[in-house]
Motif scaffolding. Sequence first.
Motif, PDB file in Angstrom:
ATOM      1  N   MET A 154       0.841  -1.176   0.000  1.00  0.00           N
ATOM      2  CA  MET A 154       0.000   0.000   0.000  1.00  0.00           C
ATOM      3  C   MET A 154       0.886   1.239   0.000  1.00  0.00           C
ATOM      4  SD  MET A 154      -3.158  -0.523   2.536  1.00  0.00           S
ATOM      5  CE  MET A 154      -3.208  -2.278   2.742  1.00  0.00           C
ATOM      6  N   PRO A 155       0.610   2.161  -0.874  1.00  0.00           N
ATOM      7  CA  PRO A 155       1.424   3.381  -0.891  1.00  0.00           C
ATOM      8  C   PRO A 155       1.104   4.284   0.294  1.00  0.00           C
ATOM      9  CG  PRO A 155       0.185   3.116  -2.946  1.00  0.00           C
ATOM     10  CD  PRO A 155      -0.297   2.082  -1.986  1.00  0.00           C
ATOM     11  N   VAL A 156       2.126   4.660   0.995  1.00  0.00           N
ATOM     12  CA  VAL A 156       2.004   5.614   2.094  1.00  0.00           C
ATOM     13  C   VAL A 156       1.644   6.982   1.517  1.00  0.00           C
ATOM     14  CG1 VAL A 156       3.345   6.854   3.828  1.00  0.00           C
ATOM     15  CG2 VAL A 156       3.599   4.387   3.601  1.00  0.00           C
ATOM     16  N   THR A 157       0.790   7.686   2.211  1.00  0.00           N
ATOM     17  CA  THR A 157       0.402   9.033   1.799  1.00  0.00           C
ATOM     18  C   THR A 157       0.580   9.966   2.985  1.00  0.00           C
ATOM     19  OG1 THR A 157      -1.202   8.136   0.237  1.00  0.00           O
ATOM     20  CG2 THR A 157      -1.480  10.428   0.879  1.00  0.00           C
ATOM     21  N   HIS A 158       1.127  11.135   2.732  1.00  0.00           N
ATOM     22  CA  HIS A 158       1.263  12.152   3.770  1.00  0.00           C
ATOM     23  C   HIS A 158       0.369  13.329   3.431  1.00  0.00           C
ATOM     24  CE1 HIS A 158       5.037   9.890   4.355  1.00  0.00           C
ATOM     25  NE2 HIS A 158       4.772  10.142   5.618  1.00  0.00           N
ATOM     26  N   HIS A 214     -10.660  11.657  10.672  1.00  0.00           N
ATOM     27  CA  HIS A 214     -10.958  10.418  11.396  1.00  0.00           C
ATOM     28  C   HIS A 214     -11.451   9.339  10.440  1.00  0.00           C
ATOM     29  CE1 HIS A 214     -13.318   7.718  14.080  1.00  0.00           C
ATOM     30  NE2 HIS A 214     -12.171   7.795  14.740  1.00  0.00           N
ATOM     31  N   ALA A 215     -12.375   9.693   9.561  1.00  0.00           N
ATOM     32  CA  ALA A 215     -12.889   8.734   8.584  1.00  0.00           C
ATOM     33  C   ALA A 215     -11.770   8.234   7.671  1.00  0.00           C
ATOM     34  CB  ALA A 215     -14.011   9.366   7.767  1.00  0.00           C
ATOM     35  N   ALA A 216     -10.898   9.131   7.233  1.00  0.00           N
ATOM     36  CA  ALA A 216      -9.796   8.763   6.339  1.00  0.00           C
ATOM     37  C   ALA A 216      -8.837   7.793   7.002  1.00  0.00           C
ATOM     38  CB  ALA A 216      -9.043  10.017   5.892  1.00  0.00           C
ATOM     39  N   LEU A 217      -8.438   8.103   8.226  1.00  0.00           N
ATOM     40  CA  LEU A 217      -7.474   7.243   8.915  1.00  0.00           C
ATOM     41  C   LEU A 217      -8.104   5.917   9.331  1.00  0.00           C
ATOM     42  CD1 LEU A 217      -5.621  10.059  10.819  1.00  0.00           C
ATOM     43  CD2 LEU A 217      -4.701   8.642   8.959  1.00  0.00           C
ATOM     44  N   ASP A 218      -9.378   5.935   9.655  1.00  0.00           N
ATOM     45  CA  ASP A 218     -10.080   4.694   9.961  1.00  0.00           C
ATOM     46  C   ASP A 218     -10.154   3.814   8.713  1.00  0.00           C
ATOM     47  OD1 ASP A 218     -11.551   3.069  11.873  1.00  0.00           O
ATOM     48  OD2 ASP A 218     -13.311   3.523  10.642  1.00  0.00           O
ATOM     49  N   ALA A 219     -10.476   4.419   7.570  1.00  0.00           N
ATOM     50  CA  ALA A 219     -10.528   3.673   6.312  1.00  0.00           C
ATOM     51  C   ALA A 219      -9.145   3.131   5.937  1.00  0.00           C
ATOM     52  CB  ALA A 219     -11.075   4.555   5.190  1.00  0.00           C
ATOM     53  N   ALA A 220      -8.115   3.936   6.148  1.00  0.00           N
ATOM     54  CA  ALA A 220      -6.749   3.495   5.835  1.00  0.00           C
ATOM     55  C   ALA A 220      -6.362   2.310   6.712  1.00  0.00           C
ATOM     56  CB  ALA A 220      -5.774   4.651   6.028  1.00  0.00           C
ATOM     57  N   SER A 221      -6.684   2.387   7.989  1.00  0.00           N
ATOM     58  CA  SER A 221      -6.396   1.277   8.888  1.00  0.00           C
ATOM     59  C   SER A 221      -7.192   0.036   8.469  1.00  0.00           C
ATOM     60  CB  SER A 221      -6.743   1.672  10.329  1.00  0.00           C
ATOM     61  OG  SER A 221      -6.440   0.617  11.211  1.00  0.00           O
ATOM     62  N   GLY A 222      -8.411   0.244   8.009  1.00  0.00           N
ATOM     63  CA  GLY A 222      -9.227  -0.866   7.529  1.00  0.00           C
ATOM     64  C   GLY A 222      -8.618  -1.546   6.313  1.00  0.00           C
ATOM     65  N   ARG A 223      -8.033  -0.761   5.448  1.00  0.00           N
ATOM     66  CA  ARG A 223      -7.377  -1.361   4.267  1.00  0.00           C
ATOM     67  C   ARG A 223      -6.194  -2.218   4.682  1.00  0.00           C
ATOM     68  NH1 ARG A 223      -7.516   2.527  -1.024  1.00  0.00           N
ATOM     69  NH2 ARG A 223      -9.776   2.482  -1.241  1.00  0.00           N
ATOM     70  N   VAL A 224      -5.452  -1.745   5.671  1.00  0.00           N
ATOM     71  CA  VAL A 224      -4.340  -2.542   6.188  1.00  0.00           C
ATOM     72  C   VAL A 224      -4.886  -3.840   6.792  1.00  0.00           C
ATOM     73  CG1 VAL A 224      -2.513  -2.642   7.941  1.00  0.00           C
ATOM     74  CG2 VAL A 224      -2.818  -0.567   6.561  1.00  0.00           C
ATOM     75  N   ARG A 225      -5.972  -3.731   7.545  1.00  0.00           N
ATOM     76  CA  ARG A 225      -6.589  -4.907   8.159  1.00  0.00           C
ATOM     77  C   ARG A 225      -7.016  -5.913   7.091  1.00  0.00           C
ATOM     78  NH1 ARG A 225     -10.487  -2.572  10.519  1.00  0.00           N
ATOM     79  NH2 ARG A 225      -9.427  -2.139  12.475  1.00  0.00           N
ATOM     80  N   GLU A 226      -7.614  -5.419   6.006  1.00  0.00           N
ATOM     81  CA  GLU A 226      -8.044  -6.312   4.928  1.00  0.00           C
ATOM     82  C   GLU A 226      -6.866  -7.032   4.282  1.00  0.00           C
ATOM     83  OE1 GLU A 226     -10.286  -4.000   2.119  1.00  0.00           O
ATOM     84  OE2 GLU A 226     -11.823  -3.507   3.599  1.00  0.00           O
ATOM     85  N   LYS A 227      -5.771  -6.325   4.122  1.00  0.00           N
ATOM     86  CA  LYS A 227      -4.625  -6.906   3.421  1.00  0.00           C
ATOM     87  C   LYS A 227      -3.759  -7.795   4.322  1.00  0.00           C
ATOM     88  CE  LYS A 227      -0.875  -5.833   0.292  1.00  0.00           C
ATOM     89  NZ  LYS A 227      -0.303  -4.867  -0.613  1.00  0.00           N
ATOM     90  N   PHE A 228      -3.545  -7.346   5.580  1.00  0.00           N
ATOM     91  CA  PHE A 228      -2.591  -8.034   6.443  1.00  0.00           C
ATOM     92  C   PHE A 228      -3.226  -8.739   7.645  1.00  0.00           C
ATOM     93  CE2 PHE A 228      -0.169  -4.536   4.458  1.00  0.00           C
ATOM     94  CZ  PHE A 228       0.773  -5.286   3.781  1.00  0.00           C
ATOM     95  N   GLY A 229      -4.500  -8.452   7.918  1.00  0.00           N
ATOM     96  CA  GLY A 229      -5.162  -9.128   9.022  1.00  0.00           C
ATOM     97  C   GLY A 229      -5.095  -8.405  10.358  1.00  0.00           C
TER      98      GLY A 229
END
Length: 93
Positions: free
Chosen positions: A1-5, A44-59
């Motif tokens: 996943m590409p990191v975004t700042h 908050h929504a953005a960071l929650d969604a980003a964390s969710g994508r990590v969860r989907e990919k890595f568990g």
Amino acid sequence: MPVTHFVVRWPDGHEERCYSPSTVVREYLRPGVYPLDLFLANAHAALDAASGRVREKFGYACSSALDQWASIELAAQPYRSQPAAEVTVVSVD
């Protein structure tokens, strides 16, 4: 996943470079001026969604995204009493 700042300018002029583990943050934040409450809701929504994508990919959730949200929430505290406080998103890269 590409990191975004994304760079945030707080009402006092202080700029903060923030981290997201995913480009999904671009769906929630764009450069511009936001009322404080709207910025906080979107961040908050953005960071929650980003964390969710990590969860989907890595568990597992992304603790760095959650830490970034905690940092933003803490930084916003002094401005909550200012009814017209605005936050500028300087850039999202």
